[in-house]
Design an enzyme around this catalytic site. Structure first.
Site, short mmCIF file in Angstrom:
data_model
loop_
_atom_site.label_atom_id
_atom_site.label_comp_id
_atom_site.label_asym_id
_atom_site.label_seq_id
_atom_site.Cartn_x
_atom_site.Cartn_y
_atom_site.Cartn_z
N PRO A 1 0.84 -1.20 0.00
CA PRO A 1 0.00 0.00 0.00
C PRO A 1 0.88 1.25 0.00
O PRO A 1 1.92 1.27 0.63
CB PRO A 1 -0.79 -0.09 1.31
CG PRO A 1 -0.48 -1.39 1.91
CD PRO A 1 0.74 -1.96 1.24
N GLU A 2 0.48 2.26 -0.73
CA GLU A 2 1.22 3.52 -0.73
C GLU A 2 0.44 4.56 0.07
O GLU A 2 -0.60 4.28 0.63
CB GLU A 2 1.49 3.97 -2.17
CG GLU A 2 2.41 2.96 -2.89
CD GLU A 2 3.27 3.60 -3.96
OE1 GLU A 2 3.57 4.79 -3.87
OE2 GLU A 2 3.67 2.87 -4.88
#
Ligand SMILES: [Zn+2]
Length: 283
Positions: A2-3
Protein backbone atom coordinates in the site's frame (compact mmCIF):
# COMPACT_ATOMS: atom_id res chain seq x y z
CA UNK A 1 2.58 -2.59 -0.94
CA UNK A 2 0.00 0.00 0.00
CA UNK A 3 1.22 3.52 -0.73
CA UNK A 4 0.37 6.81 0.98
CA UNK A 5 -3.16 7.26 -0.47
CA UNK A 6 -4.21 3.73 0.49
CA UNK A 7 -2.79 4.15 3.99
CA UNK A 8 -4.56 7.50 4.34
CA UNK A 9 -7.86 5.84 3.47
CA UNK A 10 -7.30 3.34 6.29
CA UNK A 11 -6.32 6.15 8.67
CA UNK A 12 -9.54 8.02 7.94
CA UNK A 13 -11.53 4.86 8.47
CA UNK A 14 -9.89 4.26 11.83
CA UNK A 15 -10.38 7.89 12.80
CA UNK A 16 -14.05 7.62 12.02
CA UNK A 17 -14.80 4.25 13.53
CA UNK A 18 -12.46 3.53 16.45
CA UNK A 19 -10.99 6.68 17.96
CA UNK A 20 -12.39 7.67 21.34
CA UNK A 21 -13.34 4.08 22.12
CA UNK A 22 -12.00 2.11 25.09
CA UNK A 23 -10.51 -1.33 24.48
CA UNK A 24 -12.12 -4.19 26.41
CA UNK A 25 -10.16 -7.18 25.12
CA UNK A 26 -7.56 -8.21 22.56
CA UNK A 27 -7.16 -11.64 20.96
CA UNK A 28 -3.94 -12.42 19.12
CA UNK A 29 -4.85 -15.30 16.84
CA UNK A 30 -1.51 -15.70 15.06
CA UNK A 31 1.87 -14.96 16.69
CA UNK A 32 3.42 -13.69 13.44
CA UNK A 33 1.02 -10.74 13.45
CA UNK A 34 2.70 -9.34 16.57
CA UNK A 35 6.27 -10.52 15.95
CA UNK A 36 7.47 -6.90 15.96
CA UNK A 37 6.08 -6.62 19.49
CA UNK A 38 9.00 -8.46 21.06
CA UNK A 39 7.55 -8.95 24.60
CA UNK A 40 4.79 -11.12 23.12
CA UNK A 41 1.02 -11.47 22.98
CA UNK A 42 0.18 -11.16 26.68
CA UNK A 43 2.21 -7.95 26.98
CA UNK A 44 0.70 -6.64 23.74
CA UNK A 45 -2.85 -7.14 25.02
CA UNK A 46 -2.07 -5.70 28.47
CA UNK A 47 -0.82 -2.46 26.90
CA UNK A 48 -4.13 -2.02 25.07
CA UNK A 49 -6.87 -3.23 27.42
CA UNK A 50 -8.42 -0.45 29.49
CA UNK A 51 -6.96 2.31 27.31
CA UNK A 52 -8.72 4.30 24.65
CA UNK A 53 -7.64 4.90 21.08
CA UNK A 54 -7.12 8.64 20.90
CA UNK A 55 -6.22 9.56 17.33
CA UNK A 56 -5.25 7.83 14.11
CA UNK A 57 -2.05 9.26 12.63
CA UNK A 58 0.00 8.75 9.52
CA UNK A 59 3.38 9.84 8.25
CA UNK A 60 4.22 8.68 4.75
CA UNK A 61 3.22 5.02 4.64
CA UNK A 62 3.42 4.61 8.42
CA UNK A 63 0.13 4.35 10.30
CA UNK A 64 -0.47 4.38 14.03
CA UNK A 65 -3.13 4.98 16.64
CA UNK A 66 -2.30 6.91 19.79
CA UNK A 67 -3.24 5.24 23.05
CA UNK A 68 -4.46 7.11 26.13
CA UNK A 69 -1.43 5.60 27.92
CA UNK A 70 0.92 7.73 25.79
CA UNK A 71 2.08 4.74 23.77
CA UNK A 72 1.05 4.08 20.16
CA UNK A 73 -0.15 1.05 18.21
CA UNK A 74 1.87 0.93 15.00
CA UNK A 75 0.21 -0.92 12.13
CA UNK A 76 2.37 -2.48 9.45
CA UNK A 77 0.07 -3.32 6.55
CA UNK A 78 2.75 -5.31 4.72
CA UNK A 79 1.58 -6.78 1.43
CA UNK A 80 -1.95 -7.77 2.32
CA UNK A 81 -2.81 -6.35 5.74
CA UNK A 82 -6.32 -5.01 6.23
CA UNK A 83 -8.00 -3.19 9.07
CA UNK A 84 -11.66 -4.14 9.20
CA UNK A 85 -14.39 -2.68 11.37
CA UNK A 86 -16.90 -5.48 11.76
CA UNK A 87 -19.94 -6.14 13.87
CA UNK A 88 -19.20 -8.63 16.64
CA UNK A 89 -21.51 -11.28 15.20
CA UNK A 90 -19.88 -11.25 11.75
CA UNK A 91 -18.09 -14.55 11.13
CA UNK A 92 -14.32 -14.53 11.54
CA UNK A 93 -12.35 -13.91 8.38
CA UNK A 94 -10.18 -16.81 7.25
CA UNK A 95 -7.00 -14.79 7.82
CA UNK A 96 -8.08 -12.94 10.98
CA UNK A 97 -4.90 -12.32 13.02
CA UNK A 98 -5.85 -9.85 15.79
CA UNK A 99 -9.27 -8.93 17.18
CA UNK A 100 -9.90 -5.84 19.34
CA UNK A 101 -13.20 -5.59 21.24
CA UNK A 102 -14.41 -2.36 22.77
CA UNK A 103 -16.10 -1.55 26.07
CA UNK A 104 -19.08 -0.05 24.21
CA UNK A 105 -19.89 -3.46 22.65
CA UNK A 106 -19.91 -1.76 19.26
CA UNK A 107 -18.15 -3.01 16.13
CA UNK A 108 -14.82 -4.79 16.55
CA UNK A 109 -11.54 -3.82 14.96
CA UNK A 110 -10.00 -6.75 13.12
CA UNK A 111 -6.54 -7.06 11.62
CA UNK A 112 -6.71 -9.50 8.73
CA UNK A 113 -3.60 -10.46 6.78
CA UNK A 114 -3.43 -13.31 4.33
CA UNK A 115 0.34 -13.28 3.82
CA UNK A 116 1.30 -12.21 7.39
CA UNK A 117 4.04 -9.82 6.28
CA UNK A 118 2.20 -7.13 8.21
CA UNK A 119 1.51 -6.84 11.92
CA UNK A 120 0.87 -4.67 14.95
CA UNK A 121 3.16 -3.48 17.73
CA UNK A 122 2.87 -1.17 20.71
CA UNK A 123 5.63 1.45 20.64
CA UNK A 124 6.99 4.18 22.88
CA UNK A 125 6.58 7.66 21.48
CA UNK A 126 9.17 10.41 21.06
CA UNK A 127 8.93 14.14 20.35
CA UNK A 128 10.49 15.12 17.02
CA UNK A 129 10.21 18.63 15.59
CA UNK A 130 7.04 19.35 17.57
CA UNK A 131 5.31 16.06 16.70
CA UNK A 132 4.72 12.93 18.78
CA UNK A 133 5.89 9.90 16.80
CA UNK A 134 6.28 6.19 17.54
CA UNK A 135 10.00 5.44 17.93
CA UNK A 136 10.31 3.47 14.66
CA UNK A 137 8.92 6.50 12.77
CA UNK A 138 11.21 9.08 14.40
CA UNK A 139 13.65 9.16 11.45
CA UNK A 140 10.97 9.29 8.74
CA UNK A 141 10.70 12.60 6.87
CA UNK A 142 7.43 14.48 6.60
CA UNK A 143 5.33 13.55 3.57
CA UNK A 144 4.06 16.09 1.03
CA UNK A 145 0.51 15.94 2.47
CA UNK A 146 1.79 17.10 5.86
CA UNK A 147 0.79 20.75 6.52
CA UNK A 148 4.32 21.35 7.88
CA UNK A 149 6.03 19.79 4.84
CA UNK A 150 8.96 22.00 3.79
CA UNK A 151 9.28 21.81 0.00
CA UNK A 152 12.53 23.80 -0.15
CA UNK A 153 14.15 21.53 2.43
CA UNK A 154 12.93 18.44 0.56
CA UNK A 155 14.37 19.77 -2.71
CA UNK A 156 17.73 20.33 -1.02
CA UNK A 157 17.69 16.88 0.60
CA UNK A 158 16.77 15.19 -2.68
CA UNK A 159 19.58 16.88 -4.60
CA UNK A 160 22.08 16.23 -1.80
CA UNK A 161 21.65 12.46 -2.21
CA UNK A 162 24.35 11.36 -4.62
CA UNK A 163 22.33 8.66 -6.35
CA UNK A 164 19.76 7.99 -9.06
CA UNK A 165 16.76 10.26 -8.74
CA UNK A 166 14.27 7.43 -8.22
CA UNK A 167 16.32 5.98 -5.35
CA UNK A 168 16.33 9.44 -3.75
CA UNK A 169 12.56 9.76 -4.23
CA UNK A 170 12.01 6.40 -2.51
CA UNK A 171 14.30 7.32 0.40
CA UNK A 172 11.86 7.81 3.28
CA UNK A 173 14.33 10.04 5.14
CA UNK A 174 14.24 12.55 2.23
CA UNK A 175 10.50 12.67 1.51
CA UNK A 176 8.19 10.01 2.91
CA UNK A 177 5.18 8.34 1.37
CA UNK A 178 6.43 7.93 -2.20
CA UNK A 179 6.61 4.28 -3.27
CA UNK A 180 7.38 2.57 -6.56
CA UNK A 181 4.03 3.32 -8.22
CA UNK A 182 3.85 7.04 -7.49
CA UNK A 183 7.59 7.51 -8.08
CA UNK A 184 7.15 6.24 -11.64
CA UNK A 185 4.08 8.41 -12.16
CA UNK A 186 5.83 11.52 -10.81
CA UNK A 187 8.92 10.90 -12.97
CA UNK A 188 6.68 10.51 -16.02
CA UNK A 189 4.84 13.77 -15.28
CA UNK A 190 8.10 15.67 -14.74
CA UNK A 191 9.70 14.00 -17.81
CA UNK A 192 12.69 12.71 -15.86
CA UNK A 193 14.31 9.31 -16.40
CA UNK A 194 14.47 7.35 -13.16
CA UNK A 195 18.24 6.77 -13.42
CA UNK A 196 19.22 10.41 -13.84
CA UNK A 197 21.88 11.30 -11.25
CA UNK A 198 20.54 13.76 -8.67
CA UNK A 199 23.50 16.07 -9.29
CA UNK A 200 22.10 16.61 -12.79
CA UNK A 201 18.67 17.53 -11.46
CA UNK A 202 18.09 21.28 -11.23
CA UNK A 203 16.36 22.73 -8.19
CA UNK A 204 13.44 23.72 -10.43
CA UNK A 205 13.15 20.15 -11.79
CA UNK A 206 13.37 18.64 -8.31
CA UNK A 207 10.60 20.98 -7.20
CA UNK A 208 8.49 19.99 -10.22
CA UNK A 209 9.11 16.32 -9.46
CA UNK A 210 8.06 16.51 -5.81
CA UNK A 211 5.07 18.60 -6.89
CA UNK A 212 4.11 15.90 -9.38
CA UNK A 213 4.39 13.21 -6.71
CA UNK A 214 2.17 15.28 -4.45
CA UNK A 215 -0.43 15.79 -7.19
CA UNK A 216 -0.57 12.14 -8.24
CA UNK A 217 -1.03 10.99 -4.64
CA UNK A 218 -3.68 13.65 -3.99
CA UNK A 219 -5.58 12.54 -7.10
CA UNK A 220 -5.40 8.88 -6.01
CA UNK A 221 -6.75 9.88 -2.64
CA UNK A 222 -9.72 11.61 -4.23
CA UNK A 223 -10.36 8.52 -6.39
CA UNK A 224 -10.15 6.17 -3.41
CA UNK A 225 -11.64 8.49 -0.87
CA UNK A 226 -15.18 7.35 -1.37
CA UNK A 227 -14.49 3.84 -0.09
CA UNK A 228 -14.09 4.72 3.59
CA UNK A 229 -17.64 5.85 4.16
CA UNK A 230 -18.81 2.31 4.79
CA UNK A 231 -18.50 0.65 8.16
CA UNK A 232 -16.31 -1.94 6.46
CA UNK A 233 -12.88 -0.31 6.36
CA UNK A 234 -10.73 -2.10 3.90
CA UNK A 235 -7.53 -1.54 2.04
CA UNK A 236 -5.46 -3.65 -0.23
CA UNK A 237 -2.35 -2.30 -1.91
CA UNK A 238 -3.12 -4.42 -4.95
CA UNK A 239 -6.56 -2.86 -5.33
CA UNK A 240 -7.29 -1.77 -8.87
CA UNK A 241 -9.24 1.10 -7.43
CA UNK A 242 -6.19 3.35 -7.28
CA UNK A 243 -4.66 2.14 -10.54
CA UNK A 244 -7.18 3.41 -13.03
CA UNK A 245 -5.45 6.59 -14.05
CA UNK A 246 -1.82 5.46 -14.13
CA UNK A 247 0.14 6.79 -17.11
CA UNK A 248 3.36 4.78 -16.77
CA UNK A 249 3.43 2.30 -13.89
CA UNK A 250 2.42 -1.17 -15.04
CA UNK A 251 1.72 0.10 -18.56
CA UNK A 252 4.53 -1.74 -20.44
CA UNK A 253 3.90 -1.68 -24.18
CA UNK A 254 0.87 0.62 -23.91
CA UNK A 255 1.03 4.04 -25.53
CA UNK A 256 2.37 6.96 -23.49
CA UNK A 257 -0.68 9.20 -22.88
CA UNK A 258 1.43 12.21 -23.92
CA UNK A 259 3.33 11.09 -27.03
CA UNK A 260 2.07 7.62 -27.93
CA UNK A 261 5.43 5.84 -27.63
CA UNK A 262 5.17 2.39 -26.00
CA UNK A 263 5.94 2.56 -22.27
CA UNK A 264 9.09 0.58 -21.41
CA UNK A 265 9.83 -1.52 -18.35
CA UNK A 266 13.34 -1.72 -16.93
CA UNK A 267 14.59 -3.71 -13.93
CA UNK A 268 15.04 -1.61 -10.79
CA UNK A 269 16.05 -2.92 -7.34
CA UNK A 270 14.37 -6.33 -7.82
CA UNK A 271 11.30 -4.54 -9.11
CA UNK A 272 10.56 -2.54 -12.24
CA UNK A 273 10.61 1.01 -13.45
CA UNK A 274 8.15 2.09 -16.11
CA UNK A 275 8.86 5.13 -18.26
CA UNK A 276 8.37 6.66 -21.69
CA UNK A 277 11.49 6.29 -23.87
CA UNK A 278 10.69 9.54 -25.68
CA UNK A 279 9.44 11.84 -22.88
CA UNK A 280 11.94 10.57 -20.29
CA UNK A 281 15.38 10.47 -21.88
CA UNK A 282 18.22 8.96 -19.92
CA UNK A 283 20.56 11.90 -20.54
ZN1 LIG B 1 5.85 9.91 -23.97
Amino acid sequence: MPELPEVEVVRRGLERHVTGRTIASVDVLHPRAIRRHVPGAIDFASRLVGHSLDAARRRGKYLWVELSSGEAVLAHLGMSGQMLVQSADAPDEKHLRVRVRFADDGPELRFVDQRTFGGLSVEDTVEVDGETLPEPVAHIARDPMDPAFDLDAAVRALRAKRTEVKRALLDQTVVSGIGNIYADEALWRARVHWARPTERLSAAKARELIGAATDVMAEALVAGGTSFDALYVNVNGQSGYFDRSLAAYGQEGLPCPRCGSPIRREPFMNRSSFSCPRCQRRS
